[in-house]
Enzyme design. Structure first.
Site, PDB file in Angstrom:
ATOM      1  N   CYS A  83      41.945  30.301 -50.578  1.00 40.57           N
ATOM      2  CA  CYS A  83      42.384  29.384 -51.624  1.00 40.57           C
ATOM      3  C   CYS A  83      43.699  28.728 -51.208  1.00 40.57           C
ATOM      4  O   CYS A  83      44.635  29.416 -50.800  1.00 40.57           O
ATOM      5  CB  CYS A  83      42.517  30.190 -52.902  1.00 40.57           C
ATOM      6  SG  CYS A  83      43.878  29.771 -53.943  1.00 40.57           S
ATOM      7  N   GLU A  84      43.743  27.421 -51.315  1.00 36.22           N
ATOM      8  CA  GLU A  84      44.945  26.715 -50.860  1.00 36.22           C
ATOM      9  C   GLU A  84      46.105  26.849 -51.849  1.00 36.22           C
ATOM     10  O   GLU A  84      47.236  26.490 -51.523  1.00 36.22           O
ATOM     11  CB  GLU A  84      44.641  25.239 -50.594  1.00 36.22           C
ATOM     12  CG  GLU A  84      44.344  24.402 -51.809  1.00 36.22           C
ATOM     13  CD  GLU A  84      43.996  22.960 -51.443  1.00 36.22           C
ATOM     14  OE1 GLU A  84      43.520  22.728 -50.320  1.00 36.22           O
ATOM     15  OE2 GLU A  84      44.209  22.083 -52.286  1.00 36.22           O
ATOM     16  N   HIS A  85      45.839  27.365 -53.027  1.00 36.04           N
ATOM     17  CA  HIS A  85      46.919  27.513 -54.006  1.00 36.04           C
ATOM     18  C   HIS A  85      47.652  28.848 -53.874  1.00 36.04           C
ATOM     19  O   HIS A  85      48.829  28.935 -54.190  1.00 36.04           O
ATOM     20  CB  HIS A  85      46.366  27.368 -55.430  1.00 36.04           C
ATOM     21  CG  HIS A  85      45.713  26.051 -55.664  1.00 36.04           C
ATOM     22  ND1 HIS A  85      44.516  25.904 -56.329  1.00 36.04           N
ATOM     23  CD2 HIS A  85      46.078  24.805 -55.271  1.00 36.04           C
ATOM     24  CE1 HIS A  85      44.185  24.622 -56.358  1.00 36.04           C
ATOM     25  NE2 HIS A  85      45.107  23.944 -55.724  1.00 36.04           N
ATOM     26  N   HIS A  86      46.925  29.901 -53.452  1.00 36.18           N
ATOM     27  CA  HIS A  86      47.541  31.230 -53.369  1.00 36.18           C
ATOM     28  C   HIS A  86      47.401  31.858 -51.983  1.00 36.18           C
ATOM     29  O   HIS A  86      47.945  32.933 -51.747  1.00 36.18           O
ATOM     30  CB  HIS A  86      46.916  32.169 -54.405  1.00 36.18           C
ATOM     31  CG  HIS A  86      47.037  31.668 -55.817  1.00 36.18           C
ATOM     32  ND1 HIS A  86      46.059  30.911 -56.420  1.00 36.18           N
ATOM     33  CD2 HIS A  86      48.042  31.787 -56.722  1.00 36.18           C
ATOM     34  CE1 HIS A  86      46.457  30.594 -57.646  1.00 36.18           C
ATOM     35  NE2 HIS A  86      47.647  31.115 -57.856  1.00 36.18           N
ATOM     36  N   HIS A  92      36.929  34.271 -56.399  1.00 37.64           N
ATOM     37  CA  HIS A  92      38.274  33.897 -55.970  1.00 37.64           C
ATOM     38  C   HIS A  92      39.213  35.056 -56.248  1.00 37.64           C
ATOM     39  O   HIS A  92      39.396  35.434 -57.396  1.00 37.64           O
ATOM     40  CB  HIS A  92      38.731  32.654 -56.741  1.00 37.64           C
ATOM     41  CG  HIS A  92      37.939  31.435 -56.404  1.00 37.64           C
ATOM     42  ND1 HIS A  92      38.516  30.237 -56.079  1.00 37.64           N
ATOM     43  CD2 HIS A  92      36.602  31.233 -56.308  1.00 37.64           C
ATOM     44  CE1 HIS A  92      37.578  29.348 -55.808  1.00 37.64           C
ATOM     45  NE2 HIS A  92      36.405  29.926 -55.948  1.00 37.64           N
ATOM     46  N   GLN A 105      37.150  25.340 -53.525  1.00 41.23           N
ATOM     47  CA  GLN A 105      35.700  25.454 -53.361  1.00 41.23           C
ATOM     48  C   GLN A 105      34.989  24.104 -53.530  1.00 41.23           C
ATOM     49  O   GLN A 105      34.017  23.814 -52.827  1.00 41.23           O
ATOM     50  CB  GLN A 105      35.160  26.482 -54.366  1.00 41.23           C
ATOM     51  CG  GLN A 105      33.693  26.823 -54.129  1.00 41.23           C
ATOM     52  CD  GLN A 105      33.198  27.903 -55.078  1.00 41.23           C
ATOM     53  OE1 GLN A 105      33.934  28.821 -55.421  1.00 41.23           O
ATOM     54  NE2 GLN A 105      31.958  27.789 -55.503  1.00 41.23           N
ATOM     55  N   CYS A 148      42.277  35.140 -56.199  1.00 39.98           N
ATOM     56  CA  CYS A 148      43.434  34.758 -57.021  1.00 39.98           C
ATOM     57  C   CYS A 148      43.096  34.883 -58.501  1.00 39.98           C
ATOM     58  O   CYS A 148      43.986  34.927 -59.346  1.00 39.98           O
ATOM     59  CB  CYS A 148      43.921  33.352 -56.684  1.00 39.98           C
ATOM     60  SG  CYS A 148      42.679  32.071 -56.793  1.00 39.98           S
TER      61      CYS A 148
HETATM   62 ZN   LIG Z   1      44.052  30.488 -55.919  1.00 37.59          ZN
END
Ligand SMILES: [Zn+2]
Length: 212
Positions: A96-99, A165, A137, A167
């Protein structure tokens, strides 16, 4: 032909800053270790920065792979085969590019050839080339479908991804067992509901809450 032309990536890492050295990157991991409150100099952690950087090389090795190139070699001797080709239950591991934590699941990829087919392992490698990058995704699903469409020019492409995910399962709202399902249907899969139904039946209804 032109060996001076660097390989073009479908999604170049659009970074204006120079890539840090391995030493700088290991130092950054050491900073994270300090941030946890632990002691980066104790025996169990002293080699961790080097290990993490090696792991990242593996997790994010997709930036050096051109997915278009992977599909470049196709075969035209198909004896007129023009039915659906389906690769189902491909193990998916991405981040995941956010976490920067894992997204684990499975992908199903189908296309209807228009005179050209590829070795089926190539479809899985296209998925992997995009999965070994920082992702969401939705974008991953679209990139795989768009690349197959762009290179093979088939009568249709379908990609379905079901994934968990971490996260969402191990932090934040802590909802283990929840899967996210994304799909991209192009050509015949989008225009013809019978074709779409046939594909969805072949992969089975996306399962909810399957443990990855
Ligand atoms: Zn994430």
């Amino acid at each position: 032909m032109n060996i001076l032309t660097p390989p073009t990536l479908a999604t170049p890492a659009a970074s204006a800053t120079a890539r840090p050295t391995r030493e700088e990157t290991e130092a950054a991991v050491r900073t994270l270790l300090l941030w946890t409150g632990d002691d980066p100099d104790r025996e169990g952690l002293v080699d961790t920065p080097a290990r993490v950087v090696r792991a990242y090389e593996e997790f994010f090795g997709g930036y050096g792979i051109d997915p278009v190139e992977l599909l470049a070699r196709s075969f035209e001797e198909t004896d007129g085969y023009d039915e659906m080709v389906v690769l189902r239950d491909i193990r998916l591991e991405t981040h995941c590019e956010h976490h920067m934590v894992p997204i684990i699941g499975r992908a199903h990829i189908a296309y209807i050839p228009d005179g050209r087919v590829v070795g089926i392992s190539k479809l899985a490698r296209v998925l992997e080339a995009y999965a070994k990058r920082l992702q969401i995704q939705e974008k991953l699903t679209a990139q795989v479908a768009n690349t197959i469409e762009q290179v093979l020019k088939p009568k249709g492409v379908a990609v379905v991804i079901e994934a968990q995910h971490q996260c969402m399962t191990t932090r934040g709202i802590h909802k283990p067992g929840v899967s996210m399902v994304t799909s991209r249907m192009l050509g015949a899969f989008r225009d013809n509901s019978d074709t779409r139904r046939e594909f969805l039946a072949m992969i089975g209804a996306p399962r909810q809450g399957s443990e990855a």
